[in-house]
Write a protein that holds these residues in place. Structure first.
Motif, short mmCIF file in Angstrom:
data_model
loop_
_atom_site.label_atom_id
_atom_site.label_comp_id
_atom_site.label_asym_id
_atom_site.label_seq_id
_atom_site.Cartn_x
_atom_site.Cartn_y
_atom_site.Cartn_z
N VAL A 206 12.40 -46.60 -100.76
CA VAL A 206 12.98 -45.91 -101.91
C VAL A 206 12.81 -44.40 -101.74
O VAL A 206 11.95 -43.93 -101.00
CB VAL A 206 12.33 -46.37 -103.22
CG1 VAL A 206 12.42 -47.89 -103.36
CG2 VAL A 206 10.87 -45.92 -103.31
N ALA A 207 13.65 -43.65 -102.47
CA ALA A 207 13.54 -42.19 -102.50
C ALA A 207 13.56 -41.73 -103.95
O ALA A 207 14.03 -42.46 -104.84
CB ALA A 207 14.68 -41.54 -101.71
N TYR A 208 13.06 -40.52 -104.17
CA TYR A 208 12.94 -39.98 -105.52
C TYR A 208 13.57 -38.58 -105.55
O TYR A 208 13.30 -37.76 -104.67
CB TYR A 208 11.47 -39.86 -105.93
CG TYR A 208 10.69 -41.15 -105.90
CD1 TYR A 208 10.44 -41.86 -107.07
CD2 TYR A 208 10.18 -41.65 -104.69
CE1 TYR A 208 9.70 -43.04 -107.04
CE2 TYR A 208 9.45 -42.83 -104.67
CZ TYR A 208 9.21 -43.52 -105.85
OH TYR A 208 8.49 -44.69 -105.82
N VAL A 209 14.37 -38.30 -106.58
CA VAL A 209 14.98 -36.99 -106.69
C VAL A 209 14.92 -36.52 -108.14
O VAL A 209 15.17 -37.30 -109.07
CB VAL A 209 16.44 -36.99 -106.17
CG1 VAL A 209 17.30 -37.95 -106.96
CG2 VAL A 209 17.02 -35.58 -106.17
N ALA A 210 14.50 -35.27 -108.33
CA ALA A 210 14.39 -34.67 -109.67
C ALA A 210 15.37 -33.51 -109.77
O ALA A 210 15.65 -32.82 -108.78
CB ALA A 210 12.97 -34.18 -109.91
N PHE A 211 15.88 -33.28 -110.98
CA PHE A 211 16.88 -32.24 -111.20
C PHE A 211 16.41 -31.28 -112.29
O PHE A 211 15.97 -31.70 -113.36
CB PHE A 211 18.21 -32.85 -111.62
CG PHE A 211 18.91 -33.61 -110.52
CD1 PHE A 211 19.89 -33.01 -109.75
CD2 PHE A 211 18.57 -34.93 -110.25
CE1 PHE A 211 20.52 -33.70 -108.74
CE2 PHE A 211 19.20 -35.64 -109.23
CZ PHE A 211 20.18 -35.02 -108.47
N THR A 212 16.52 -30.00 -111.99
CA THR A 212 16.23 -28.98 -112.99
C THR A 212 17.41 -28.86 -113.96
O THR A 212 18.46 -29.48 -113.77
CB THR A 212 15.98 -27.62 -112.33
OG1 THR A 212 17.15 -27.23 -111.58
CG2 THR A 212 14.79 -27.69 -111.39
N GLY A 213 17.23 -28.04 -114.98
CA GLY A 213 18.28 -27.89 -115.99
C GLY A 213 19.57 -27.32 -115.45
O GLY A 213 20.65 -27.59 -116.00
N THR A 271 17.58 -47.70 -102.33
CA THR A 271 17.18 -47.56 -103.73
C THR A 271 16.78 -46.12 -104.01
O THR A 271 16.09 -45.49 -103.20
CB THR A 271 16.00 -48.50 -104.07
OG1 THR A 271 16.42 -49.86 -103.90
CG2 THR A 271 15.54 -48.31 -105.49
N LEU A 272 17.23 -45.62 -105.16
CA LEU A 272 16.98 -44.23 -105.52
C LEU A 272 16.48 -44.15 -106.95
O LEU A 272 17.01 -44.81 -107.85
CB LEU A 272 18.27 -43.41 -105.39
CG LEU A 272 18.21 -41.91 -105.67
CD1 LEU A 272 17.33 -41.20 -104.64
CD2 LEU A 272 19.62 -41.31 -105.67
N PHE A 273 15.44 -43.33 -107.16
CA PHE A 273 14.94 -43.06 -108.51
C PHE A 273 15.32 -41.63 -108.89
O PHE A 273 15.15 -40.70 -108.10
CB PHE A 273 13.42 -43.22 -108.57
CG PHE A 273 12.97 -44.66 -108.51
CD1 PHE A 273 12.97 -45.45 -109.65
CD2 PHE A 273 12.54 -45.21 -107.30
CE1 PHE A 273 12.56 -46.78 -109.59
CE2 PHE A 273 12.12 -46.54 -107.24
CZ PHE A 273 12.14 -47.33 -108.39
N TYR A 305 17.85 -45.94 -110.42
CA TYR A 305 17.08 -46.17 -111.63
C TYR A 305 16.51 -44.87 -112.17
O TYR A 305 16.12 -43.98 -111.41
CB TYR A 305 15.94 -47.15 -111.35
CG TYR A 305 16.41 -48.46 -110.77
CD1 TYR A 305 16.85 -49.49 -111.59
CD2 TYR A 305 16.42 -48.65 -109.39
CE1 TYR A 305 17.30 -50.69 -111.06
CE2 TYR A 305 16.86 -49.86 -108.84
CZ TYR A 305 17.29 -50.87 -109.68
OH TYR A 305 17.74 -52.05 -109.15
N ASP A 306 16.46 -44.77 -113.48
CA ASP A 306 15.90 -43.60 -114.13
C ASP A 306 14.39 -43.74 -114.28
O ASP A 306 13.88 -44.84 -114.55
CB ASP A 306 16.50 -43.42 -115.54
CG ASP A 306 17.97 -43.03 -115.50
OD1 ASP A 306 18.32 -42.14 -114.70
OD2 ASP A 306 18.76 -43.63 -116.26
N LEU A 307 13.69 -42.62 -114.10
CA LEU A 307 12.27 -42.53 -114.43
C LEU A 307 12.10 -41.41 -115.45
O LEU A 307 12.85 -40.42 -115.43
CB LEU A 307 11.43 -42.21 -113.19
CG LEU A 307 11.18 -43.34 -112.20
CD1 LEU A 307 10.40 -42.82 -111.00
CD2 LEU A 307 10.42 -44.48 -112.86
#
Length: 331
Positions: A206-213, A271-273, A305-307
């Motif tokens: 799996v990988a995880y990606v976060a986004f700023t405003g 799979t991506l979070f 999927y959302d975290l």
């Protein structure tokens, strides 16, 4: 009642300790011992030894992500900073319960240019806690001497990149509350085992990606923080950072910026979070409207999927709540 899960885990340890104390000393002996107790303690940090009060009354916490640990330890948080620099006002996590109100915690001004030293001084703290992961650590390092002139200052080093390491340092080294930390870890490990047994894992890695405003994407470094923690429930992170040619963002060391052009070549995991950064700034449904992301294997396989945004640099309470979220997704 503050943090019922931690308090429940601590109850047995506390009752045993109280029983032992009752048998060990008479009231007269206890009074004599109390007068001999030291009023300060020396804490060894990455920035040198710091002499702090053993019973602080007014603590300023210069990283929102660290405040929850102090509430769990029932330490008095006089003030902290908002989650985001330049925020006009702060908001306390619901996971902290009534603790901020009970402590009378206030938010201090905080900008990308640094902390407001005059506002910190006005709170008249007898202890300052700062550091952690990300920008607050960098800023605290820049004015460490000035902060130390206001009050003894303990910085949580960036090498402590999981909630366990941060909580252990604060509970055991700073506040001499090892039993509280042991109880927290026991409760967490029990919950991990429950979740691991209850879920059906998505296809990995799996990988995880976060986004700023503003829509900037940051991929999480797999060996730090959240991805490392969730290995315990079976979510194996892809070696995105290890196999790529990226530089970590800022002084945090837990993420790296990813352009839209790079996303198609980098986020090829099954799979991506997806999560926001310091707020609900992105979700999977919104991201699917971007054709580059919509073409990724995880979106094509309906395995995105959302975290919660606070999972990214979660404290103990947020780590437990993240386990609850994982169970809801895959249970």
């Amino acid at each position: 009642m503050r943090h019922s899960r931690l308090l429940a885990a601590s109850a047995l340890l506390a009752s045993v300790a109280l029983a032992g104390t009752a048998c060990a000393a008479s009231p007269a002996e206890s009074d004599e011992t109390a007068t001999d107790e030291p009023t300060t303690r020396t804490v060894t940090t990455d920035y040198g030894d710091v002499e702090i009060p053993t019973d602080p009354k007014k603590i300023v916490v210069l990283n929102y992500a660290l405040a929850g640990y102090l509430y769990d330890l029932d330490q008095p948080v006089t003030a902290t900073i908002p989650e985001s620099a330049d925020a006009t006002e702060g908001e306390f996590s619901e996971l902290w319960g009534d603790a901020p109100e009970e402590d009378g915690t206030v938010f201090l001004p905080w900008s990308v240019d640094g902390f407001d030293l005059e506002a910190i001084l006005a709170e008249d703290p007898d202890l300052i806690i700062g550091g952690g992961i990300g920008f607050p650590l960098f800023q605290a390092e820049q004015v460490y001497d000035e902060l130390s002139d206001i009050a003894p200052t303990v910085l949580v080093g960036k090498e402590l990149d999981t909630w366990q390491e941060q909580f252990s340092f604060l509970a055991e080294d700073v506040f001499d509350q090892a039993d509280d930390y042991d109880a927290a870890v026991a409760a967490y490990d029990e919950r991990v085992a429950e979740v691991r047994e209850a879920i059906t894992l998505p296809e990995g890695p799996v990988a995880y990606v976060a986004f700023t405003g503003d829509g900037t994407a940051y991929t999480l470094v797999e060996a730090v923080g959240l991805p490392k923690d969730l290995i315990e429930v079976g979510l194996e992170p892809a070696p995105v950072f290890a196999d790529g040619d990226f530089e970590v963002y800022g002084g945090g060391g837990d993420m790296f910026e990813l352009s839209t052009e790079q996303a198609g070549q980098t986020l090829t995991q099954p799979t991506l979070f997806v999560m926001g950064f310091n707020g609900d700034t992105m979700d999977a449904a919104t991201l699917a409207e971007n054709p580059v992301y919509a073409a990724l294997p995880a979106f094509q396989n309906d395995s995105v999927y959302d975290l919660p945004y606070w999972s990214l640099r979660g404290d103990y309470d947020e780590a437990l709540a993240t386990l609850d979220h994982i169970e809801e997704l895959f249970g």
